[in-house]
Design a protein around this motif. Structure first.
Motif, PDB file in Angstrom:
ATOM      1  N   PRO A 154      -6.096   0.729  -2.745  1.00 10.32           N
ATOM      2  CA  PRO A 154      -5.269  -0.052  -1.812  1.00 10.32           C
ATOM      3  C   PRO A 154      -6.092  -1.107  -1.087  1.00 10.32           C
ATOM      4  O   PRO A 154      -7.233  -0.856  -0.681  1.00 10.32           O
ATOM      5  CB  PRO A 154      -4.749   1.002  -0.834  1.00 10.32           C
ATOM      6  CG  PRO A 154      -4.842   2.296  -1.560  1.00 10.32           C
ATOM      7  CD  PRO A 154      -6.036   2.170  -2.456  1.00 10.32           C
ATOM      8  N   MET A 205       0.837  -1.187   0.000  1.00  5.73           N
ATOM      9  CA  MET A 205       0.000   0.000   0.000  1.00  5.73           C
ATOM     10  C   MET A 205       0.877   1.244   0.000  1.00  5.73           C
ATOM     11  O   MET A 205       1.889   1.301   0.688  1.00  5.73           O
ATOM     12  CB  MET A 205      -0.910   0.020   1.236  1.00  5.73           C
ATOM     13  CG  MET A 205      -1.878  -1.135   1.343  1.00  5.73           C
ATOM     14  SD  MET A 205      -2.793  -1.130   2.893  1.00  5.73           S
ATOM     15  CE  MET A 205      -3.874   0.265   2.609  1.00  5.73           C
ATOM     16  N   ALA A 261      -9.611   3.093   0.651  1.00  5.53           N
ATOM     17  CA  ALA A 261      -8.961   1.802   0.884  1.00  5.53           C
ATOM     18  C   ALA A 261     -10.028   0.753   1.136  1.00  5.53           C
ATOM     19  O   ALA A 261     -11.153   1.060   1.555  1.00  5.53           O
ATOM     20  CB  ALA A 261      -7.995   1.864   2.066  1.00  5.53           C
TER      21      ALA A 261
END
Length: 259
Positions: free
Chosen positions: A104, A1, A78
């Motif tokens: 991510p 990430m 995310a």
């Protein structure tokens, strides 16, 4: 990430949690408390699930393409895959979809039970058919705690006085000699010992789910010298960051850049 320090006054981040576990609920609670916008998704297989705080979405996405469409519409900062350690299909879909959209992805999976002192004495197998084969040979009164979905792999145990514990009713017809208990954890060791004794269980069949909610059965099996068969976890996804606790997940997400 790609995580970078964020500003103390940056806008709230949008976090999608693929949930259904106690860790997913705990993570959602912490993120909401710190001001993040959290959406948790549940598969919908449990009729009365424990709901996390924040927004909740129940039901599948319609495969990888459906999840891609959802991510494109919602634009989360995310995705945290905090599904059950054995939810391999959902995890694979999350890897494919987030990779396609460029979001991510963090995988939160609690540690298994392999570090327990008694784990070296268990019978470890790779899948449910192998576990069923061991049960056919090693036990006459097995106790299945594998969840309802794999039960079809065990129904050939027609001559066994099998005890099954599930949260939801089984989806497949079960042999007449089987006994079904509907219950959910957490469980106590003394209660598990009494259950194994009352049903004269001579073999415990389970998965390496990890956590404390259902680990008391393992303590009970050790106390009564009942053999244990454990189905190993699916391999973790490659190329995805893995964390084993809510605190680790919060630490990684805390360095996620705000939009």
């Amino acid at each position: 990430m790609d995580l970078r320090p964020d500003s103390a006054r940056a806008p709230a981040r949008r976090i999608l949690i693929l949930g259904g576990t106690s860790e997913a609920r705990s993570l959602a609670e912490h993120l909401v408390e710190q001001g993040d916008q959290v959406t948790s998704t549940l598969a919908g297989r449990v009729s009365d699930p424990a709901l996390p705080v924040g927004e909740v979405r129940i039901g599948g996405f319609g495969g990888v393409s459906g999840l891609i469409g959802y991510l494109e519409r919602q634009s989360p900062d995310a995705v945290v895959d905090a599904t059950h350690p054995y939810a391999a299909t959902m995890t694979a879909h999350a890897v494919a979809a987030t990779g396609q959209v460029g979001v991510p992805l963090l995988r939160l999976a609690r540690p298994g039970w392999g570090d327990r002192r008694d784990a070296s004495g268990w019978i470890w197998v790779d899948d449910h058919p192998s576990a069923a084969a061991v049960a056919a040979e090693r036990g006459t009164r097995p106790f299945l705690t594998t969840g309802r979905q794999p039960l079809g792999h065990y129904t050939a145990l027609t001559d066994h006085d099998t005890l099954v514990r599930v949260v939801e009713p089984p989806e497949v017809p079960l042999p007449p000699r089987w006994t079904v208990i509907r219950d959910r954890g957490p469980y106590r060791v003394d209660g598990e010992i009494a259950l194994l004794r009352d049903h004269r269980v001579d073999l415990l069949v389970t998965k390496d789910s990890g956590g404390r909610y259902t680990s008391a059965k393992l303590d009970a099996a050790r106390a009564l010298a009942v053999p244990v068969v454990v189905v190993r976890r699916p391999p973790p996804p490659s190329g995805v960051e893995l964390v084993a606790s809510v605190d680790e997940a919060l630490g990684r997400l805390g360095r996620l850049p705000h939009q």
